[in-house]
Every structure is written in structure tokens, then in C-alpha cells.
Design an enzyme around this catalytic site. Structure first.
Site, PDB file in Angstrom:
ATOM      1  N   HIS A 156       5.455  -3.971 -11.905  1.00 38.72           N
ATOM      2  CA  HIS A 156       4.692  -4.496 -10.769  1.00 38.72           C
ATOM      3  C   HIS A 156       5.536  -5.565 -10.090  1.00 38.72           C
ATOM      4  O   HIS A 156       5.850  -6.588 -10.693  1.00 38.72           O
ATOM      5  CB  HIS A 156       3.363  -5.082 -11.263  1.00 38.72           C
ATOM      6  CG  HIS A 156       2.327  -5.155 -10.201  1.00 38.72           C
ATOM      7  ND1 HIS A 156       2.340  -6.129  -9.220  1.00 38.72           N
ATOM      8  CD2 HIS A 156       1.248  -4.384  -9.945  1.00 38.72           C
ATOM      9  CE1 HIS A 156       1.302  -5.948  -8.412  1.00 38.72           C
ATOM     10  NE2 HIS A 156       0.629  -4.888  -8.829  1.00 38.72           N
ATOM     11  N   HIS A 173       4.808  -1.758  -3.969  1.00 40.46           N
ATOM     12  CA  HIS A 173       4.834  -2.941  -4.821  1.00 40.46           C
ATOM     13  C   HIS A 173       4.777  -2.638  -6.321  1.00 40.46           C
ATOM     14  O   HIS A 173       4.836  -3.574  -7.125  1.00 40.46           O
ATOM     15  CB  HIS A 173       3.657  -3.859  -4.459  1.00 40.46           C
ATOM     16  CG  HIS A 173       2.346  -3.228  -4.796  1.00 40.46           C
ATOM     17  ND1 HIS A 173       1.770  -2.253  -4.002  1.00 40.46           N
ATOM     18  CD2 HIS A 173       1.527  -3.391  -5.847  1.00 40.46           C
ATOM     19  CE1 HIS A 173       0.642  -1.862  -4.552  1.00 40.46           C
ATOM     20  NE2 HIS A 173       0.471  -2.530  -5.677  1.00 40.46           N
TER      21      HIS A 173
END
Length: 149
Positions: free
Chosen positions: A72, A57
Site C-alpha cells: 500500500h 496506490h
């Protein structure tokens, strides 16, 4: 100066609009955020450098000047335990700006109840070190998001 480009296509919304105070209050660092297109895509490296941190992620690329940029992919997506994310490189790899790092689908992130908004953050930087930060408007993968002195 380092030019940081968008790892994704979508709409720049600025960090203040990120639904997580760690990012919206710039606790991690200054930068901006992208509300990504709702389609499968590759998140690409925003700078030339070495992948120093890599998770399904999120990833950090460090350039030759010591600038680390965090991308992110979504908010609270660590809770997905990698489901829906495919790593395209390994930690320690040298990458070029625009090279694919993670393949993902923001639609799947939303379906799992998470925000697909993607902060792009200059680590260990002051707000004053960044120039021409894009806070709104459509961006394509590879468009400049900010400069870093």
C-alpha cells in the site's frame, strides 16, 4: 516458505508505527511498513506471482503457494484518485520479484497532505505464520522483510 522482499528503499518502521489503525492494529494482516526514501521511485513486486489487485496506490501479488502480499503506497492515498501514480503492469500480469509495478513520488504524496508510509502486509495470514519480520532499520528495494510459512 515464501520470502517477502521490500518493494521500496527506505526505513522499516513496523506496522505499529503506521498512522492508520487498519494497518497498525494488523486488521488487514501482519507484516511491516516502509517509510520510503523521498524521491521518485518504482514500487516493485515483493514476490513472484500474479497481480490479482491493482490500484494506483496499492497492489496485491499472489504467489504459487497462495500467499497474497499487499503493498500500500502511502496512507489515505486512495483520496488522490491516482494523481502522481503510474501503473507499470496490468491486473492479471505475471510479475517477478523486483519488477516495477507502480511509479510514484513520496514527496508528492506528502505535499498532498498524506503519509507516504507503505505497509507491506501478508493477507489471510496469522502473525505466527511470519518469521524474521524486519521492524526497523534501513532497507533497500529487494531486501528481505519477512518469511511466510
Amino acid at each position: 516458505m515464501t520470502s517477502v522482499t521490500s518493494p521500496l528503499a527506505g526505513r522499516a518502521i513496523g506496522l505499529k508505527a503506521v498512522p492508520d489503525p487498519v494497518f497498525s492494529e494488523a486488521m488487514v494482516g501482519p507484516g511491516t511498513a516502509i517509510d520510503p526514501m523521498r524521491e521518485p521511485s518504482e514500487a516493485v513486486s515483493p514476490i513472484d506471482g500474479v497481480v490479482v489487485s491493482l490500484h494506483p496506490h496499492a497492489f496485491v501479488v499472489l504467489d504459487s503457494e497462495g500467499h497474497g502480499v499487499l503493498t500500500h503506497l502511502g496512507i489515505d492515498t486512495v483520496q488522490l484518485n491516482g494523481a502522481g501514480f503510474e501503473l507499470l503492469v496490468a491486473k492479471g500480469d505475471t510479475v517477478r520479484r523486483g519488477q516495477g509495478v507502480v511509479r510514484w513520488n513520496p514527496v508528492d504524496v506528502e505535499a498532498a497532505g498524506k503519509s507516504p508510509v507503505c505497509p507491506v502486509v501478508a493477507l489471510d495470514a496469522s502473525v505466527e505464520a511470519l518469521t524474521d519480520v524486519v521492524q526497523d532499520g534501513e532497507v533497500k528495494s529487494g531486501d528481505t522483510l519477512f518469511g511466510w510459512q
